[in-house]
Design an enzyme around this catalytic site. Structure first.
Site, short mmCIF file in Angstrom:
data_model
loop_
_atom_site.label_atom_id
_atom_site.label_comp_id
_atom_site.label_asym_id
_atom_site.label_seq_id
_atom_site.Cartn_x
_atom_site.Cartn_y
_atom_site.Cartn_z
N LYS A 116 19.52 -14.67 -23.65
CA LYS A 116 20.98 -14.56 -23.53
C LYS A 116 21.61 -15.94 -23.33
CE LYS A 116 20.53 -9.96 -21.55
NZ LYS A 116 20.39 -9.30 -20.24
N ARG A 137 3.45 -23.26 -15.23
CA ARG A 137 2.78 -23.91 -16.36
C ARG A 137 3.81 -24.03 -17.46
NH1 ARG A 137 -2.82 -23.64 -17.56
NH2 ARG A 137 -3.31 -24.49 -19.62
#
Lengths: 371, 371, 371
Positions: A116, A137
């Site tokens: 979005k 990560r």
């Protein structure tokens, strides 16, 4: 502080000397955000290896496991793993489970609000409202470090642990590798219950790194840590195109670490106390350049076994392709699956340390295992 | 043992007699790896049904639920579900939650290290370093069994539970179906608190299997278990192309189980004590062959209801399409949603059994529910 | 009751007056299924805000967190989030973790049994066999409400919480927004430990809603709740095409709430006590109509800051794009990241309420925080 005008993550990081970066990630001289391998001095390495070893001893009994599960059962963690990973993800997940930490994950940004149009900074700030710890990560170098500074600027007290950033740093992997080497070189003492990791078990040892050394962040991060141990020697065996970067070599030189290059694995096997194999990191190829490389010359084969030292440690961060002959899997010198488990315990130790429950672990160990 | 030269999973399995396969999966005459329906003898079926029934009784109170949650709160499980599944996955997940087991999952190999070229053997070995139990659903027949042998060869003590392998075995589904049939045929006794599952409630009963019997592993696995009960009768109602395989019929014949074929459901409904509906397994089609079959003839309709026996059990492993009229959902003889919950309890019972906490469940039950 | 002939979800809902719908979702005059913002009367809003505030106070200590974790550790929840969402999903997940509820999720129907052709009704019924609570986010208006009635008809006692349905309702967002407004307007009292949320803090306050008001369910749901507070005034600032729907305006008129329209944000900023920004909901575009709108006119900029009231609350349900200048993030009047955390506590409070452990929270609070 106007975020609009702030330099990119990489620019910020390049502009600071390492000592300053390390200081910014610590609180009261103790690691708060775990971002860089350079944050770990000898004392901290010693302490964390000892803590990991204590925890796995405690975990031998059901009662011990249940003690560990109470340590951080009031904490909740977010595993923000935007770069694909099963192994490191599950290693951290298992570490959280051991400590009783409830966790959840963001792994596939395509099912998330990011579509979005949100910036990733906002995403991480939102996560910091829900969780007490963010393990991250990320494909972008420096992103974890920048986020650590962002959360600090918002006066949140949410530690970030770097589970691998770009081609750059993977400090928890480096720590588990150091821990694995300690356990190999000091096996007899550790098995007898001697949990002193402060001695230099690396003096006079030769660690050989093999493979795609340029692009594997694992080797980079481990090299930083090995420099803490005077008298270690490194051999870098790689195809020309994938040899270790100059910045690492300069770092070694600055720290008086002896090293050499080679492109012939069989010539150095006999001298090695540890052989650290790595796979081709062709996901970082720009135009398929890896295909031109004869990587078979950088395989550890069963035929080389007669040359191995009796106490050799064969290591690999995994996943492997065919860099290591499967026939070597049952050789007691193969330590790569042990590395996996060591990683879980090291990560559990680091999380315990970050949340200041290391003292509780030590107390429990001493009252149950004192000789 | 050189893994390079080892035969394929299927070859290994085909080469061994079933009794030998069963023995290899047990430890001290007790099931260790749960892989094959043939592992369950009458005594074990009895024991597990009783255990499941005890657990659901214990779970009636908050205090009982909290007792169950402590049973295995020191264990951690991996749900390795490579084949798509929501129902079986969540059934095992809920079973783990009931027992306090922390778990995580690998479900979508595309976000994992496998894309970096790792073999699946390595993946499972890595998982075995992190978790105490691996629950596995896999498209390849025999894979779970082969992995069980692999982990044994590495001297790991990690049980594997088969949550469905290829078109072959689905032993936990078979066990939940037997448990459901027991609860239907012995409902009055069980509701009165009689937890003796050792009697043969199947003698003189007719179990009718309907639908895609050739490709549904559910029916295969259940047929093995029903043969433990002398006097059961089976009717196989299916289109010609999807009739039950000859190897199952030979198995029934060897065990003196009476059976018959039919392709007319309405003709056998009135004689059935249980009707086990199944859906078309068209995901196993090679060239869309299912489209030529008139599967509507193998639907259970509301119009057939007047012929039903008063105590009929209508079953379906779900998901269903339109094999069962939705109007039958509110008929008390519809047992398919009960099957779902029975599955959760049976799986919880199996996990408790595998980890040797069944005695603790029995003790708790006896001290709280003794009459 | 023949499900075949039952009207569609939307038809059923449209046919009933709101009061009847509310009554059907309650049990013994208490909310059972949390589906509609209209279910929350003043007394319930007060009670839930107080409960959320108590829980976050209790959570200040490790001991308090561990108390909260025992409250519902015997319950298990399903997060059925078919519509993409990270924020709301994790907010509920964190709420479950706080209360000790074990949970699992269904988020990506493509890896699930649905691909085998099951109806979603069957899926939800199956889930209701495994879990004690279903939290649902769904693209279809009325689906959560219909499922609530379905489970009731099957005599299951499984509450459903609506985490957002279509363009229609998002009641937990509305509740967290009310809670945030209470905390802003009553900050001094609350910080002093006054947990009375029953007073009308909204009298004489102006709440300005900005942006895509037509398609954002957040604003709809919040408007229903604000009508509970006499004397509140609303300003709706939006492009013509995206102005608030007539049904909401009729609702406001029926409840004697003063409102006005505007398409000029800067003209109303100075009069606002709260400014509720929203993003363009272009995922609901039919033919890219949003591209024609100059949405930049509906941004809150740093240049407007001198006009802000000293106690203004700047809110946003997030994710944001560029509706709010990032320079405002460090302004103490920016409350959008606080909203995030308020949401976690409000959801935890709602779950505690649904499972009737609110009294236990109040007892704990009173015995630890009584003045």
């Amino acid at each position: 502080m106007a975020p609009e005008s702030k330099p990119s993550a990489q620019e910020t990081i390049d502009a600071l000397p390492t000592a300053k970066r390390v200081a910014l990630l610590n609180r009261n001289d103790r690691i708060f955000h775990v971002i860089l391998a350079q944050q770990f001095d000898r004392e901290t390495i010693d302490r964390l290896c000892k803590l990991a070893e204590m925890m796995r001893n405690i975990a031998e009994t059901r009662q011990g496991l249940q003690f560990l599960r109470t340590l951080l059962s009031h904490k909740r963690a977010m595993l923000y793993f935007i770069q694909p990973s099963t192994r490191t993800f599950l290693s951290f997940a298992a570490a959280c489970q051991i400590l009783g930490i409830a966790y959840d994950e963001v792994r596939n940004p395509s099912v998330s609000s990011e579509i979005k149009g949100e910036t990733e900074d906002d995403t991480v700030r939102v996560l910091s409202q829900y969780f007490n710890l963010i393990i991250m990560r990320h494909p972008t170098e420096g992103f974890a470090e920048q986020m650590a500074h962002d959360l600090d600027a918002l006066h949140l007290s949410i530690p970030i642990i770097n589970g691998g950033s770009g081609q750059d740093q993977h400090p928890t992997q480096a720590m588990l590798d150091i821990y694995t080497l300690h356990r190999c070189f000091g096996r007899t003492a550790i098995e007898r219950g001697n949990l002193d990791f402060s001695q230099n078990r690396f003096e006079g040892k030769t660690i050989t790194f093999v493979g795609d050394l340029r692009r594997g962040r694992t080797v980079r991060s481990l090299a930083y840590l090995l420099c803490r141990y005077p008298g270690v020697r490194m051999i870098f065996v790689a195809p020309q195109e994938l040899q270790i970067s100059d910045d690492i070599l300069e770092y070694l030189a600055r720290h008086d670490v002896a090293y050499e290059h080679s492109d012939d694995l069989s010539a150095v096997v006999a001298r090695s106390d540890a052989i650290y194999m790595t796979r081709l990191q062709d996901e970082y190829d720009i135009a398929g350049e890896s295909k031109k490389i004869d990587y078979d010359r950088f395989r550890l084969t069963a035929e080389m076994a007669p040359q191995f030292k009796p106490d050799l440690a064969i290591m690999h961060p995994l996943p492997r392709r065919n860099e290591i002959d499967r026939q070597l899997d049952t050789d007691p010198r193969a330590r790569y699956f042990h590395q996996v488990q060591n990683g879980m315990w090291m990560r559990a130790a680091m999380i315990a340390y970050v949340f200041h429950v290391d003292a509780a672990v030590i107390d429990h160990y001493q009252s149950h295992f004192a000789h």
